[in-house]
Design an enzyme around this catalytic site. Structure first.
Site, PDB file in Angstrom:
ATOM      1  N   THR A  54       0.842  -1.199   0.000  1.00 40.48           N
ATOM      2  CA  THR A  54       0.000   0.000   0.000  1.00 40.48           C
ATOM      3  C   THR A  54       0.878   1.249   0.000  1.00 40.48           C
ATOM      4  O   THR A  54       0.702   2.155  -0.831  1.00 40.48           O
ATOM      5  CB  THR A  54      -0.899  -0.005   1.258  1.00 40.48           C
ATOM      6  OG1 THR A  54      -1.595  -1.246   1.308  1.00 40.48           O
ATOM      7  CG2 THR A  54      -1.891   1.149   1.238  1.00 40.48           C
ATOM      8  N   TYR A 146      -2.551 -10.776   2.970  1.00 38.86           N
ATOM      9  CA  TYR A 146      -2.467  -9.363   3.365  1.00 38.86           C
ATOM     10  C   TYR A 146      -3.892  -8.859   3.583  1.00 38.86           C
ATOM     11  O   TYR A 146      -4.652  -8.651   2.635  1.00 38.86           O
ATOM     12  CB  TYR A 146      -1.750  -8.600   2.253  1.00 38.86           C
ATOM     13  CG  TYR A 146      -1.583  -7.107   2.468  1.00 38.86           C
ATOM     14  CD1 TYR A 146      -1.967  -6.463   3.641  1.00 38.86           C
ATOM     15  CD2 TYR A 146      -0.997  -6.322   1.468  1.00 38.86           C
ATOM     16  CE1 TYR A 146      -1.793  -5.101   3.810  1.00 38.86           C
ATOM     17  CE2 TYR A 146      -0.820  -4.955   1.633  1.00 38.86           C
ATOM     18  CZ  TYR A 146      -1.226  -4.359   2.803  1.00 38.86           C
ATOM     19  OH  TYR A 146      -1.058  -3.003   2.967  1.00 38.86           O
ATOM     20  N   LYS A 176      -0.436 -10.731   7.224  1.00 37.57           N
ATOM     21  CA  LYS A 176      -0.099  -9.339   7.525  1.00 37.57           C
ATOM     22  C   LYS A 176      -1.434  -8.677   7.781  1.00 37.57           C
ATOM     23  O   LYS A 176      -2.237  -8.504   6.868  1.00 37.57           O
ATOM     24  CB  LYS A 176       0.609  -8.726   6.319  1.00 37.57           C
ATOM     25  CG  LYS A 176       0.770  -7.235   6.357  1.00 37.57           C
ATOM     26  CD  LYS A 176       1.406  -6.804   5.044  1.00 37.57           C
ATOM     27  CE  LYS A 176       1.636  -5.323   4.922  1.00 37.57           C
ATOM     28  NZ  LYS A 176       0.607  -4.457   5.427  1.00 37.57           N
TER      29      LYS A 176
HETATM   30  C1  LIG Z   1      -3.514   1.995   5.528  1.00 37.82           C
HETATM   31  C2  LIG Z   1      -2.023   1.939   5.594  1.00 37.82           C
HETATM   32  O1  LIG Z   1      -1.368   2.491   4.753  1.00 37.82           O
HETATM   33  N1  LIG Z   1      -1.500   1.261   6.592  1.00 37.82           N
HETATM   34  C3  LIG Z   1      -0.064   1.138   6.795  1.00 37.82           C
HETATM   35  C4  LIG Z   1       0.326   1.608   8.177  1.00 37.82           C
HETATM   36  O2  LIG Z   1       1.702   1.483   8.343  1.00 37.82           O
HETATM   37  C5  LIG Z   1      -0.084   3.075   8.354  1.00 37.82           C
HETATM   38  O3  LIG Z   1       0.559   3.869   7.392  1.00 37.82           O
HETATM   39  C6  LIG Z   1       0.299   3.574   9.741  1.00 37.82           C
HETATM   40  O4  LIG Z   1      -0.275   2.733  10.708  1.00 37.82           O
HETATM   41  C7  LIG Z   1      -0.141   5.025   9.945  1.00 37.82           C
HETATM   42  O5  LIG Z   1      -1.537   5.108  10.010  1.00 37.82           O
HETATM   43  C8  LIG Z   1       0.369  -0.310   6.577  1.00 37.82           C
HETATM   44  O6  LIG Z   1      -0.477  -1.199   7.245  1.00 37.82           O
HETATM   45  C9  LIG Z   1       0.375  -0.579   5.096  1.00 37.82           C
HETATM   46  C10 LIG Z   1       1.402  -1.507   4.694  1.00 37.82           C
HETATM   47  O7  LIG Z   1       1.957  -2.224   5.473  1.00 37.82           O
HETATM   48  C11 LIG Z   1       1.766  -1.527   3.273  1.00 37.82           C
HETATM   49  O8  LIG Z   1       2.265  -0.546   2.786  1.00 37.82           O
HETATM   50  O9  LIG Z   1       1.528  -2.512   2.618  1.00 37.82           O
END
Ligand SMILES: CC(=O)N[C@@H]([C@@H](O)[C@H](O)[C@H](O)CO)[C@@H](O)CC(=O)C(=O)O
EC number: 4.1.3.3
Length: 308
Positions: A54, A146, A176
């Site tokens: 993401t 995921y 994940k």
């Molecule tokens: C919705 C989203 O982007 N969630 C992030 C979090 O790291 C998020 O940026 C963080 O908790 C801040 O809200 C991750 O879960 C996403 C992630 O691991 C990825 O990039 O695949």
């Protein structure tokens, strides 16, 4: 039950969900990947990466761009990272299979797949069938589900997807879990214990709660620039120093409360990474809007987190 990853390859600890480096003109910038990996390893103490997820804006990239990126991440990570997990989820099953086959070729340590989100599966069975069709083209590559319902809109509990997944996908190695539903998370941990699969948490601002429930580690965007602090949170937690661990978690929450007031999104997050790391990862790609400067947020970060 089959647990694909050998014990020494179990995915655990911090995993940075990497940003995709772009040039100012919006093209993939492979030249930043080497320095990015050195930064994670040397400055953040982060030894695992989750690429083209993401944070990496995978859904805005072409299949060819994703292959170029995955290849460069794997190449530059050699001997510097413990594991590179390549996200290969797409709206098209064929594209996912192509990316999975490529991930095997470039010797990725694992692949991960998100539920498709345009035509949304509405049952655990439908999610699993999609995952199976991707995993089966590379049966020897560790496979991770995921789960990120707020983004996909696929609100099937992860625990339901995990039910019997090991029989369908023998390469299944973990989940994940990027959702705030800690009950569902706990149920995933409970299901996974007997087989030693990895259960990784993906909501950085409440990772301590997930550790208490038995998370093996965490995957997230903020570990790109605050990995060293969250490594400290994990060691305080493991040493039973909950007060110290909470202090760090509360600072992360303070940062996000502040960031949300400034309109925190992936564009702001990427710009924050540029400013804190000194790397030139460029702007995000549309529809994520680029964000010129986030000095106030960088300053807030420095006031909360003195250098590691
Ligand atoms: C919705 C989203 O982007 N969630 C992030 C979090 O790291 C998020 O940026 C963080 O908790 C801040 O809200 C991750 O879960 C996403 C992630 O691991 C990825 O990039 O695949």
């Amino acid at each position: 039950m089959s647990a694909m990853a050998p014990p020494d390859k179990k995915l655990k600890g911090l995993v940075a969900a990497t940003f995709t480096p772009f040039t100012a003109e919006g093209e993939i910038n492979l030249s930043q990947i080497g320095p990015y990996i050195d930064y994670l390893a040397e400055k953040q103490g982060v030894k695992n990466i989750f690429v083209n997820g993401t944070t990496g804006e995978s859904m805005s990239l072409s299949v060819e761009e994703r292959m170029m990126l995955a290849q460069k991440w794997c190449e530059k990570a050699e001997e510097k990272m413990d594991q590179v997990i390549v996200h290969v989820g797409c709206m098209s099953l064929k594209d996912s299979q192509k990316l999975a086959t490529h991930a095997k070729l470039i010797k990725a340590d694992g692949i991960a797949v998100i539920a498709p989100s345009f035509f949304k599966p509405t049952t655990a069975d439908a999610v699993k069938k999609f995952l199976y069709e991707v995993a089966k083209v590379v049966p020897e590559v560790p496979f991770y589900y995921y789960h990120i319902p707020a983004v996909t809109g696929v609100n099937v509990p992860a625990r339901d997807v995990l039910e019997g997944i090991e029989a369908l996908i023998p390469s299944y190695s973990g989940v994940k879990f990027s959702s705030t539903d800690l009950m569902d998370f706990g149920q995933c941990v409970s299901y996974s214990q007997s087989a030693d699969w990895s259960v990784l948490y993906g909501v950085d601002e409440q990772v301590l709660a997930a550790l208490a429930l038995g998370a093996n580690g965490a995957v997230g965007s903020t570990y790109n620039y605050m990995g060293c602090h969250i490594n400290k949170l994990i060691s305080e937690f493991e040493a039973g120093k909950l007060d110290q661990a909470r202090k760090i978690q509360f600072k992360v929450q303070d940062l996000f409360t502040y960031a949300k007031k400034c309109g925190f999104d992936l564009g702001v997050n990427k710009q924050l990474m540029n400013e804190l790391s000194g790397l030139d990862l460029g702007p995000p790609r549309l529809p994520v809007m680029s964000c010129p400067e986030v000095h106030a947020l960088s300053e807030k970060f420095h006031s909360l987190f003195p250098a590691c």
